[in-house]
Design a protein around this motif. Structure first.
Motif, PDB file in Angstrom:
ATOM      1  N   UNK A 198     -10.440  -4.171   7.257  1.00 54.65           N
ATOM      2  CA  UNK A 198      -9.514  -3.077   6.945  1.00 54.65           C
ATOM      3  C   UNK A 198      -9.739  -1.891   7.874  1.00 54.65           C
ATOM      4  N   UNK A 199      -8.727  -1.041   7.916  1.00 53.24           N
ATOM      5  CA  UNK A 199      -8.743   0.166   8.744  1.00 53.24           C
ATOM      6  C   UNK A 199      -9.349   1.306   7.941  1.00 53.24           C
ATOM      7  N   UNK A 200     -10.089   2.185   8.607  1.00 53.16           N
ATOM      8  CA  UNK A 200     -10.827   3.215   7.895  1.00 53.16           C
ATOM      9  C   UNK A 200      -9.927   4.198   7.137  1.00 53.16           C
ATOM     10  N   UNK A 201      -8.674   4.341   7.555  1.00 48.96           N
ATOM     11  CA  UNK A 201      -7.765   5.233   6.845  1.00 48.96           C
ATOM     12  C   UNK A 201      -7.182   4.590   5.596  1.00 48.96           C
ATOM     13  N   UNK A 202      -7.387   3.294   5.434  1.00 45.51           N
ATOM     14  CA  UNK A 202      -6.975   2.583   4.216  1.00 45.51           C
ATOM     15  C   UNK A 202      -8.052   1.552   3.916  1.00 45.51           C
ATOM     16  N   UNK A 203      -9.236   2.014   3.488  1.00 46.20           N
ATOM     17  CA  UNK A 203     -10.425   1.156   3.441  1.00 46.20           C
ATOM     18  C   UNK A 203     -10.562   0.291   2.194  1.00 46.20           C
ATOM     19  N   UNK A 204      -9.457  -0.135   1.612  1.00 45.50           N
ATOM     20  CA  UNK A 204      -9.503  -0.999   0.433  1.00 45.50           C
ATOM     21  C   UNK A 204      -8.633  -2.225   0.679  1.00 45.50           C
ATOM     22  N   UNK A 205      -8.765  -3.209  -0.191  1.00 45.70           N
ATOM     23  CA  UNK A 205      -7.879  -4.376  -0.131  1.00 45.70           C
ATOM     24  C   UNK A 205      -6.434  -3.892  -0.270  1.00 45.70           C
ATOM     25  N   UNK A 206      -5.529  -4.314   0.596  1.00 43.63           N
ATOM     26  CA  UNK A 206      -4.157  -3.791   0.569  1.00 43.63           C
ATOM     27  C   UNK A 206      -3.471  -4.005  -0.777  1.00 43.63           C
ATOM     28  N   UNK A 207      -2.698  -3.004  -1.178  1.00 42.01           N
ATOM     29  CA  UNK A 207      -1.886  -3.158  -2.369  1.00 42.01           C
ATOM     30  C   UNK A 207      -0.855  -4.241  -2.125  1.00 42.01           C
ATOM     31  N   UNK A 208      -0.586  -5.010  -3.147  1.00 38.74           N
ATOM     32  CA  UNK A 208       0.388  -6.077  -3.008  1.00 38.74           C
ATOM     33  C   UNK A 208      -0.230  -7.443  -2.846  1.00 38.74           C
ATOM     34  N   UNK A 209      -1.562  -7.505  -2.717  1.00 36.85           N
ATOM     35  CA  UNK A 209      -2.199  -8.817  -2.685  1.00 36.85           C
ATOM     36  C   UNK A 209      -1.988  -9.464  -4.059  1.00 36.85           C
ATOM     37  N   UNK A 210      -1.350 -10.621  -4.103  1.00 40.95           N
ATOM     38  CA  UNK A 210      -0.973 -11.189  -5.401  1.00 40.95           C
ATOM     39  C   UNK A 210      -2.165 -11.570  -6.270  1.00 40.95           C
ATOM     40  N   UNK A 211      -1.878 -11.730  -7.544  1.00 41.88           N
ATOM     41  CA  UNK A 211      -2.926 -12.110  -8.501  1.00 41.88           C
ATOM     42  C   UNK A 211      -3.515 -13.476  -8.189  1.00 41.88           C
ATOM     43  N   UNK A 212      -2.818 -14.238  -7.361  1.00 42.96           N
ATOM     44  CA  UNK A 212      -3.321 -15.574  -7.017  1.00 42.96           C
ATOM     45  C   UNK A 212      -4.596 -15.510  -6.189  1.00 42.96           C
ATOM     46  N   UNK A 213      -4.932 -14.323  -5.686  1.00 39.42           N
ATOM     47  CA  UNK A 213      -6.128 -14.175  -4.854  1.00 39.42           C
ATOM     48  C   UNK A 213      -7.006 -13.067  -5.439  1.00 39.42           C
ATOM     49  N   UNK A 214      -7.507 -13.246  -6.647  1.00 42.02           N
ATOM     50  CA  UNK A 214      -8.226 -12.162  -7.338  1.00 42.02           C
ATOM     51  C   UNK A 214      -9.589 -11.841  -6.725  1.00 42.02           C
ATOM     52  N   UNK A 215     -10.110 -12.715  -5.889  1.00 42.55           N
ATOM     53  CA  UNK A 215     -11.445 -12.498  -5.335  1.00 42.55           C
ATOM     54  C   UNK A 215     -11.395 -11.886  -3.933  1.00 42.55           C
ATOM     55  N   UNK A 216     -10.299 -11.233  -3.615  1.00 42.43           N
ATOM     56  CA  UNK A 216     -10.219 -10.531  -2.340  1.00 42.43           C
ATOM     57  C   UNK A 216     -11.215  -9.382  -2.328  1.00 42.43           C
ATOM     58  N   UNK A 255      -0.944 -15.614   7.134  1.00 42.18           N
ATOM     59  CA  UNK A 255      -1.402 -16.221   5.885  1.00 42.18           C
ATOM     60  C   UNK A 255      -0.679 -15.543   4.719  1.00 42.18           C
ATOM     61  N   UNK A 256      -0.429 -16.274   3.634  1.00 43.83           N
ATOM     62  CA  UNK A 256       0.443 -15.769   2.570  1.00 43.83           C
ATOM     63  C   UNK A 256      -0.244 -14.907   1.517  1.00 43.83           C
ATOM     64  N   UNK A 257      -1.423 -14.366   1.819  1.00 43.10           N
ATOM     65  CA  UNK A 257      -2.111 -13.592   0.786  1.00 43.10           C
ATOM     66  C   UNK A 257      -1.478 -12.219   0.570  1.00 43.10           C
ATOM     67  N   UNK A 258      -0.649 -11.786   1.521  1.00 49.83           N
ATOM     68  CA  UNK A 258       0.021 -10.496   1.386  1.00 49.83           C
ATOM     69  C   UNK A 258       1.469 -10.661   1.837  1.00 49.83           C
ATOM     70  N   UNK A 259       2.437 -10.439   0.943  1.00 58.64           N
ATOM     71  CA  UNK A 259       3.844 -10.547   1.355  1.00 58.64           C
ATOM     72  C   UNK A 259       4.165  -9.500   2.415  1.00 58.64           C
TER      73      UNK A 259
END
Length: 300
Positions: A198-216, A255-259
């Protein structure tokens, strides 16, 4: 508080002197001023001493950490700054009247846009207008067009800027990309942990990652997109990036983890004074055509 500023200042100080003083005030050091002015460090020191001697007035306190302006110096610098604004306005106005397709043209653009999408425009333009001397400043910094740091800028932004004229070249989407082995791992076991770069200005898992990938989870935080891409190519994780960049990068697949999501548009902008200058207009037209033809690279 009264200041002793000799009347001789009107006769002694030329515009070059004023620019020298202003550069030192802004930089705070001789080294910084010399870099701004493109002259030697010792030249700045000698020039400041000469100006002070001519004025009979100390302009700077020499301190261990740099040059600190005196009250008299600040008056000089304030006037110099106003003169600089007027000079830039005059030169922009004159340049804006130029309808020739000869001479220098300074373009600035984000580094990662240049290779796949701006270089073809540069190629066509230089062949069509061989008498135009193109200077490309590859930078992610927003150069000050009012100070004539560039004539034309390609920017990734929501808006072109209040004091600028602009044309939107293309809308953009972002998506998630990774090395093929990482993509295969996710496809085979979507419940396994997924590492993110991730980029330091948005240092978290991106919003919108579906529930199908809860261990991001975040594995690495970077301050540079080129470095993030290198880490993703090496298989260190998934990153979100503009689609044009992910698609064009060897060793990455979507990869389909983020629309796909909306992202800041790509604009070409210039100061209002220069918008109708012939060289600016000609290069802008080539950009518009080039990005229109390649719109599919930027959106889902």
């Amino acid at each position: 508080m009264s200041l002793h500023v000799p009347h001789a200042i009107v006769h002694v100080m030329e515009w070059g002197d004023l620019k020298m003083v202003l550069a030192v005030v802004r930089a705070g050091t001789l080294a910084g001023a010399s870099e701004t002015l493109g002259v030697n460090y010792t030249t700045v020191a000698r020039r400041i001493s000469r100006i002070e001697t001519a004025l009979g007035e100390r302009l700077f306190d020499r301190l261990p950490y740099g040059y600190h302006p005196t009250d008299a110096c600040q008056i000089v610098a304030d006037h110099a700054a106003r003169m600089e604004v007027e000079q830039n306005a005059l030169l922009r106005s004159l340049q804006g009247q130029d309808q020739s397709l000869t001479g220098p043209l300074v373009i600035t653009a984000p580094q990662l846009l240049i290779g796949p999408h701006i270089s073809p425009v540069l190629d066509r333009f230089t062949q069509m207008h061989p008498d135009v001397s193109l200077h490309l400043r590859a930078s992610n910094e927003l150069l000050d067009l009012s100070k004539r740091q560039a004539d034309l800028a390609i920017r990734i932004s929501r808006t072109p800027g209040d004091s600028l004229m602009g044309v939107r070249l293309c809308e953009q989407h972002t998506a998630s990309f990774a090395a093929p082995e990482v993509a295969d791992r996710i496809a085979n076991d979507p419940q396994a942990p997924i590492d993110w770069i991730v980029y330091e200005q948005a240092p978290t898992v991106p919003k919108g990652v579906p529930d199908a990938y809860p261990k991001s989870r975040v594995r690495l935080v970077f301050d540079d997109m080129a470095a993030m891409i290198g880490a993703a190519q090496a298989g260190l994780g998934v990153l979100r990036t503009p689609m044009f960049l992910g698609r064009a990068t060897v060793g990455l697949v979507q990869v389909p983890v983020l629309p796909p999501q909306s992202y800041a548009d790509i604009w070409v902008v210039a100061h209002r004074d220069l918008w109708h200058a012939a060289k600016v207009k000609a290069f802008r037209q080539e950009l518009v055509q080039g990005f229109k033809a390649n719109r599919a690279c930027f959106v889902a």
